[in-house]
Every structure is written in structure tokens, then in C-alpha cells.
Design a protein around this motif. Structure first.
Motif, mmCIF file in Angstrom:
data_model
loop_
_atom_site.group_PDB
_atom_site.id
_atom_site.type_symbol
_atom_site.label_atom_id
_atom_site.label_comp_id
_atom_site.label_asym_id
_atom_site.label_seq_id
_atom_site.Cartn_x
_atom_site.Cartn_y
_atom_site.Cartn_z
ATOM 1 N N PRO A 1 0.826 -1.220 0.000
ATOM 2 C CA PRO A 1 0.000 0.000 0.000
ATOM 3 C C PRO A 1 0.854 1.261 0.000
ATOM 4 N N PRO A 2 0.357 2.351 -0.584
ATOM 5 C CA PRO A 2 1.074 3.623 -0.518
ATOM 6 C C PRO A 2 1.275 4.055 0.927
ATOM 7 N N HIS A 3 2.444 4.600 1.226
ATOM 8 C CA HIS A 3 2.768 5.167 2.547
ATOM 9 C C HIS A 3 2.873 4.091 3.636
ATOM 10 N N GLU A 4 2.978 2.816 3.254
ATOM 11 C CA GLU A 4 3.135 1.745 4.233
ATOM 12 C C GLU A 4 4.446 1.011 3.971
ATOM 13 N N SER A 5 5.004 0.438 5.015
ATOM 14 C CA SER A 5 6.279 -0.253 4.866
ATOM 15 C C SER A 5 6.123 -1.749 4.637
ATOM 16 N N ALA A 6 5.014 -2.332 5.069
ATOM 17 C CA ALA A 6 4.838 -3.778 4.987
ATOM 18 C C ALA A 6 3.886 -4.162 3.858
ATOM 19 N N LEU A 7 4.070 -5.380 3.358
ATOM 20 C CA LEU A 7 3.142 -5.915 2.375
ATOM 21 C C LEU A 7 1.842 -6.338 3.058
ATOM 22 N N VAL A 8 0.755 -6.315 2.296
ATOM 23 C CA VAL A 8 -0.558 -6.749 2.785
ATOM 24 C C VAL A 8 -1.001 -7.933 1.938
ATOM 25 N N GLU A 9 -1.483 -8.985 2.578
ATOM 26 C CA GLU A 9 -2.039 -10.121 1.845
ATOM 27 C C GLU A 9 -3.528 -10.238 2.132
ATOM 28 N N LEU A 10 -4.330 -10.132 1.082
ATOM 29 C CA LEU A 10 -5.765 -10.386 1.153
ATOM 30 C C LEU A 10 -5.977 -11.798 0.623
ATOM 31 N N HIS A 11 -6.793 -12.599 1.296
ATOM 32 C CA HIS A 11 -6.885 -14.007 0.898
ATOM 33 C C HIS A 11 -8.281 -14.564 1.142
ATOM 34 N N VAL A 12 -8.601 -15.620 0.410
ATOM 35 C CA VAL A 12 -9.821 -16.403 0.640
ATOM 36 C C VAL A 12 -9.442 -17.876 0.542
ATOM 37 N N GLY A 13 -10.173 -18.708 1.262
ATOM 38 C CA GLY A 13 -9.916 -20.136 1.249
ATOM 39 C C GLY A 13 -9.079 -20.583 2.431
#
Length: 361
Positions: free
Chosen positions: A44-56
Motif C-alpha cells: 500500500p502507498p505510505h506503508e512499509s509492509a506488504l498486505v495479503e488479502l486471501h480467501v480459502g
């Protein structure tokens, strides 16, 4: 693989307005490909970490481990991933990364994720995103669909970044308005509130002179002000070049309103705004300010009341009359005020007060 009418693309572009983000899209993708797990990973913009969105599977598999910075400080898998090309799990882990191989054996294989496909896209501002699908045995159709989706995902991420940038700007502007005790709202031809800054409700509550009435109508407490506002809005609805009109709502604490024709275009649904109302209000009454002057500068209450009058630019003779003092008594008070506050005159007194914490109290 062709994109059919399953709503996959629509859900991709609608996903940035969802909470959680892109949930429907990932569910549709998982169902379409008959895989156990689908995820969208992005920075995300202005964030240092990755984000994981998931299903299942009911839990995250932490696929960001494949793309996040390693202990060595290198982004090896990310740099090797050519944008738009679909990669298999074996290509992403490699044979020489024992940590990732252990992660695969401990987290993926026990839940039936024997294979994985991932495609990387990069938004124009440099934001990376990875779309991943995992399961027992993946057919060539998985890679084909991910390849087809990649350019659409790039567009969706570009919209997401632009929206997040505007949200940040709006948040910063709203915070500045709040610090200045300032707000605005837009009205349609029936005086109904269409939009407003977050601090307008606080201004409403501060003195009760304005409120949001039935059907979202801006409703002044005074009938004469209600009539005046109604006439102004009708005038602005007929003439967008009409002159703005300023109204003092309260003198203590002070609250002012400027009603102006709305001259900006709008493509939003619903009624078009015809007027914009700017509100500016003081948080504290004169009595509150005088108490604060006593606390800050050690003034007597009578001296504080005169100091506040002088700070408003009121001549000493008029200030004396307002406070029911003789001019001579007011002059004597003013000498003590200047001495206690370290001011050499009215201009410096104003500067000291405006640069003190009273400016934000």
C-alpha cells in the motif's frame, strides 16, 4: 482463457470500494479456477509492509514471504519476476533457499497446497501487486486466466493508489480545518446538506445556532436567519455569479458564516450543489479566554478582561466603557498588563497572545 460473464472483471474493479478489499473478486477467482486458495498481495502507498488479502482455507498462508525482503536485504524473487509473466511455486522458491523450502513444507503442504501460480503487476507509481492461486494440481487454465487478468489488475491498482492518495489529502486537509476551527458544507436548492467536512458537526454542537434538520436540511435556530438563508440559496440557484454573503452567528464565542454560490462542476449522483457555506467558530468564550490569560501570565481577572479587549484591537477608551471602567483605571490596568506580559504596546500584546497556546486552546 477468455473472461466470461461471471462478473470477475466487475468484481475486480469494484473491489477497491469493498471491505475487506477485493473479497468478492478473490472468491469468484477461486471458484472459477477451482483452487483451494487465492490471494492478492500488494504494497500500500505510505506503508512499509506488504498486505495479503486471501480467501480459502480459513487462514493466511503468508505468501508475502515469497515477495518480502529477506534477511539478506535482497528482493531476489521480486526482481526475478518479470511483470505479467505467471510463475510456479518451484520458480519462486528455488532450490537454494532453505528457509522458503522449510516454509513450504511446514505451511503449504500440510493444508494441501502442492502447487502455486503467481503473476506480478506494477502500478505506474511503483506499487507492486501479486495475484496468486494455490491448490493440489493446477491446470494450464490457471496461468492463462492470471495472464489475462494482469492488465486489468494493473488498472485496478492504479485506481486504488489514486483513491488512497486522495484520501490522504482529504485527511490532511480535514485535520488542518479542524485546527483552524473551520469547516464547509454544500447545499442544494432546498438547503439540504449534500457534503461537509468532518468538523462541521462539532461547530454545530458548540453553540446550537445551526443543525442538520429533517431531510438533511441546514436549519438555523433563529427564524429570521432561516429566512435569510432560504433567500440566499434561491438567489444562488438562479445566479451562480451572485455576490457571497457573510453572516455573524455569534459574538461570544465567535462564529461566522460565509454563504457563496457553488461554482465547481460535479459529476456525483443526486442533487447538484448550488451553494457552499464556510463556517468559522471559536472554541472558547471570552470568559474562557480571560481565565486562560490569568493562568498564563498571572493577570488579575479584571486585568485579563481588559487585556482580551485590547487584544481584539479595541481602543482603550472603548474597552473601558465595555468593562464599565474609567479611562484612567483602564490606563493603569494596561500598564500592569504590559509589565506582566512583557509587552511594550498594544501591537506586541496582540503578538504575544496570538503566538501563545491560546491560539490553539
Amino acid at each position: 482463457m477468455r473472461l466470461d460473464d461471471s462478473g470477475l472483471l466487475a468484481s475486480l474493479h469494484d473491489g477497491l470500494f469493498q471491505q475487506p478489499l477485493w473479497h468478492d473478486f478473490l472468491e469468484r477467482l477461486r471458484g472459477r479456477l477451482q483452487v483451494s486458495y487465492a490471494s492478492l498481495i500488494f504494497h500500500p502507498p505510505h506503508e512499509s509492509a506488504l498486505v495479503e488479502l486471501h480467501v480459502g482455507l480459513g487462514k493466511s498462508l503468508n505468501l508475502e514471504k515469497i515477495f518480502a525482503r529477506h534477511a539478506t536485504g535482497e528482493y531476489v524473487p521480486q526482481r526475478l519476476m518479470r511483470e505479467g509473466r505467471v510463475y510456479a511455486l518451484g520458480e519462486l522458491i528455488g532450490t537454494d533457499d532453505s528457509a522458503l523450502r522449510a516454509w513450504r513444507d511446514e505451511e503449504l503442504l500440510p493444508v494441501g497446497i502442492e502447487d502455486l501460480r503467481a503473476v506480478r503487476v506494477m502500478e505506474a507509481s511503483g506499487v507492486n501487486a501479486w495475484l496468486c492461486c494455490g491448490g493440489k494440481s493446477l491446470s494450464s487454465s490457471v496461468a492463462s486466466l492470471l495472464t489475462t487478468l494482469a492488465p486489468h489488475l494493473r488498472i485496478a491498482m492504479r485506481c486504488f493508489v489514486a483513491l488512497e492518495r486522495e484520501r490522504l489529502r482529504s485527511s490532511l486537509a480535514s485535520e488542518a480545518f479542524g485546527r483552524l476551527n473551520f469547516g464547509w458544507l454544500t447545499l442544494d436548492a432546498q438547503c439540504r446538506i449534500l457534503d461537509m467536512t468532518t468538523h462541521v458537526d462539532q461547530l454545530f454542537q458548540r453553540n446550537g445556532l445551526l443543525r442538520r434538520g429533517r431531510y438533511d436540511r441546514l436549519t438555523p435556530a433563529l427564524p429570521e436567519l432561516d429566512r435569510e438563508l432560504t433567500v440566499l440559496i434561491k438567489r444562488f440557484a438562479q445566479d451562480a455569479d451572485a455576490r457571497p454573503h457573510a453572516i455573524n452567528l455569534s459574538r461570544d464565542p465567535r462564529m461566522d458564516m460565509l454563504v457563496a454560490p457553488f461554482r465547481g462542476g460535479s459529476v456525483a449522483a443526486g442533487n447538484a450543489p448550488v451553494a457552499i457555506v464556510y463556517l468559522s467558530g471559536d472554541r472558547s468564550s471570552q470568559a474562557d479566554r480571560c481565565e486562560q490569560l490569568v493562568e498564563l501570565f498571572g493577570l488579575l481577572p479584571s486585568e485579563a478582561r481588559l487585556a482580551w479587549e485590547i487584544a481584539q484591537g479595541i481602543p482603550i477608551a472603548e474597552a473601558a466603557a465595555n468593562l464599565k471602567l474609567t479611562v484612567e483605571t483602564a490606563r493603569n490596568y494596561s500598564k500592569k498588563i504590559y509589565a506582566k506580559m512583557g509587552a511594550r504596546g498594544q501591537a506586541e500584546l496582540v503578538r504575544i497572545i496570538l503566538s501563545s497556546v491560546l491560539a490553539i486552546a
